[in-house]
Design a protein around this motif. Structure first.
Motif, mmCIF file in Angstrom:
data_model
loop_
_atom_site.group_PDB
_atom_site.id
_atom_site.type_symbol
_atom_site.label_atom_id
_atom_site.label_comp_id
_atom_site.label_asym_id
_atom_site.label_seq_id
_atom_site.Cartn_x
_atom_site.Cartn_y
_atom_site.Cartn_z
ATOM 1 N N PRO A 6 0.836 -1.203 0.000
ATOM 2 C CA PRO A 6 0.000 0.000 0.000
ATOM 3 C C PRO A 6 0.870 1.253 0.000
ATOM 4 N N ASP A 7 0.352 2.319 -0.589
ATOM 5 C CA ASP A 7 1.082 3.583 -0.578
ATOM 6 C C ASP A 7 1.262 4.077 0.848
ATOM 7 N N ASP A 8 2.422 4.657 1.105
ATOM 8 C CA ASP A 8 2.705 5.184 2.447
ATOM 9 C C ASP A 8 1.653 6.194 2.883
ATOM 10 N N GLN A 9 1.218 7.024 1.940
ATOM 11 C CA GLN A 9 0.250 8.071 2.277
ATOM 12 C C GLN A 9 -1.088 7.476 2.709
ATOM 13 N N ALA A 27 -15.646 0.196 5.476
ATOM 14 C CA ALA A 27 -14.899 0.985 4.493
ATOM 15 C C ALA A 27 -15.215 0.497 3.092
ATOM 16 N N ILE A 28 -15.087 1.398 2.125
ATOM 17 C CA ILE A 28 -15.220 1.039 0.715
ATOM 18 C C ILE A 28 -13.951 1.479 -0.012
ATOM 19 N N ASP A 29 -13.386 0.560 -0.771
ATOM 20 C CA ASP A 29 -12.180 0.830 -1.564
ATOM 21 C C ASP A 29 -12.621 0.968 -3.020
ATOM 22 N N ILE A 30 -12.617 2.203 -3.516
ATOM 23 C CA ILE A 30 -13.151 2.512 -4.844
ATOM 24 C C ILE A 30 -12.026 2.457 -5.873
ATOM 25 N N GLY A 31 -12.201 1.611 -6.864
ATOM 26 C CA GLY A 31 -11.113 1.388 -7.816
ATOM 27 C C GLY A 31 -10.002 0.621 -7.131
ATOM 28 N N ARG A 36 -4.355 -3.953 -2.929
ATOM 29 C CA ARG A 36 -3.316 -3.652 -1.936
ATOM 30 C C ARG A 36 -3.845 -2.804 -0.782
ATOM 31 N N HIS A 37 -4.758 -1.855 -1.067
ATOM 32 C CA HIS A 37 -5.321 -1.059 0.016
ATOM 33 C C HIS A 37 -6.500 -1.771 0.687
ATOM 34 N N THR A 38 -7.148 -2.646 -0.055
ATOM 35 C CA THR A 38 -8.191 -3.483 0.534
ATOM 36 C C THR A 38 -7.606 -4.336 1.656
ATOM 37 N N LYS A 39 -6.468 -4.950 1.390
ATOM 38 C CA LYS A 39 -5.830 -5.794 2.394
ATOM 39 C C LYS A 39 -5.403 -4.975 3.613
ATOM 40 N N LEU A 40 -4.884 -3.782 3.377
ATOM 41 C CA LEU A 40 -4.518 -2.905 4.493
ATOM 42 C C LEU A 40 -5.715 -2.656 5.398
ATOM 43 N N LEU A 41 -6.844 -2.320 4.799
ATOM 44 C CA LEU A 41 -8.053 -2.043 5.582
ATOM 45 C C LEU A 41 -8.500 -3.271 6.372
ATOM 46 N N TRP A 96 -8.131 6.133 -4.180
ATOM 47 C CA TRP A 96 -6.701 6.380 -4.420
ATOM 48 C C TRP A 96 -6.363 6.004 -5.862
ATOM 49 N N ASN A 97 -5.729 6.923 -6.563
ATOM 50 C CA ASN A 97 -5.445 6.718 -7.997
ATOM 51 C C ASN A 97 -6.736 6.503 -8.776
ATOM 52 N N PHE A 98 -7.791 7.101 -8.329
ATOM 53 C CA PHE A 98 -9.099 6.898 -8.965
ATOM 54 C C PHE A 98 -9.635 8.174 -9.596
#
Length: 221
Positions: A6-9, A27-31, A36-41, A96-98
């Motif tokens: 996941p991005d540091d930010q 939480a919802i991970d859009i795009g 990678r951010h889904t797993k973080l959450l 993120w990046n979306f």
């Protein structure tokens, strides 16, 4: 296996917004991409919905997490965000990046931010990444490097660049209070032969740094 960490930010942003973790929150991970951010959450305890317009990305996310205990808190859906008619609301949204990638105009960007705002519970939070007007691609596209740039490759309609003032105005117009707004840079490997119309150039790759804003916003109305 995940394609990237996941991005540091995003890591800092989620921990800053939820310092005690995500247990009991949604939480919802859009795009979501490859997840990678889904797993973080999920690792932080959130119950997560991951959406992406690309079915391969959804499959990658599901396959990467299928053997994990945290998978029980995950739902995935292949869906165009712009066509979503979601009744459920969330404590946190990550885009993120979306936003920069699916807009033709600043008004398109505004409409997507408004849609994300509507997906949140009262006082819900959202993490956005948005491209800065200081970004090198913005400068390239404006100047066009004396005709050397092949804009059909990189200057696609989705590249929306915003000033800090414009970011603040967009968030305020939708009904977000900005918790923080930070600038960051990201390395980008450019295929120079693909980008330039001058086929005699020998350089095939060029390392550049893109300029972005990381935004954490809180729903205020």
């Amino acid at each position: 296996m995940f394609k990237a960490y996941p991005d540091d930010q995003v890591v800092r942003g989620v921990l800053r917004a939820y310092p005690e973790g995500g247990e009991g929150y949604t939480a919802i991970d859009i795009g979501c991409g490859a997840g990678r951010h889904t797993k973080l959450l999920l690792d932080l305890g959130f119950s997560v919905k991951a959406i992406d317009i690309d079915n391969k990305n959804i499959q990658d996310t599901q396959n990467s997490l299928k053997d994990c205990e945290i998978n029980k808190k995950l739902s995935c859906e292949c869906k165009d965000f712009c066509e979503m008619n979601e009744k459920e609301t969330y404590d946190l949204a990550i885009a993120w990046n979306f936003l920069y990638a699916y807009n033709h105009t600043v008004n398109d960007c505004l409409e997507r931010i408004k849609k994300i705002h509507d997906l949140l519970k009262p006082n819900g939070k959202a993490l956005f990444s948005l491209k800065s007007t200081d970004d090198i691609f913005n400068r390239i596209f404006k100047k066009d490097c004396n005709g050397l740039i092949n804009n059909t490759v990189y200057n696609v309609p989705g590249n929306i660049f915003l000033s800090k003032k414009e970011v603040v105005q967009l968030m305020d117009k939708v009904g977000f209070d900005i918790d923080y707004l930070e600038k960051f840079s990201r390395r980008h490997t450019l295929n120079w032969k693909e980008l330039c119309s001058n086929k005699e150039w020998e350089t095939t790759n060029l390392e550049l740094f893109e300029d972005w804003y990381a935004v954490c916003a809180v729903k205020n109305k």
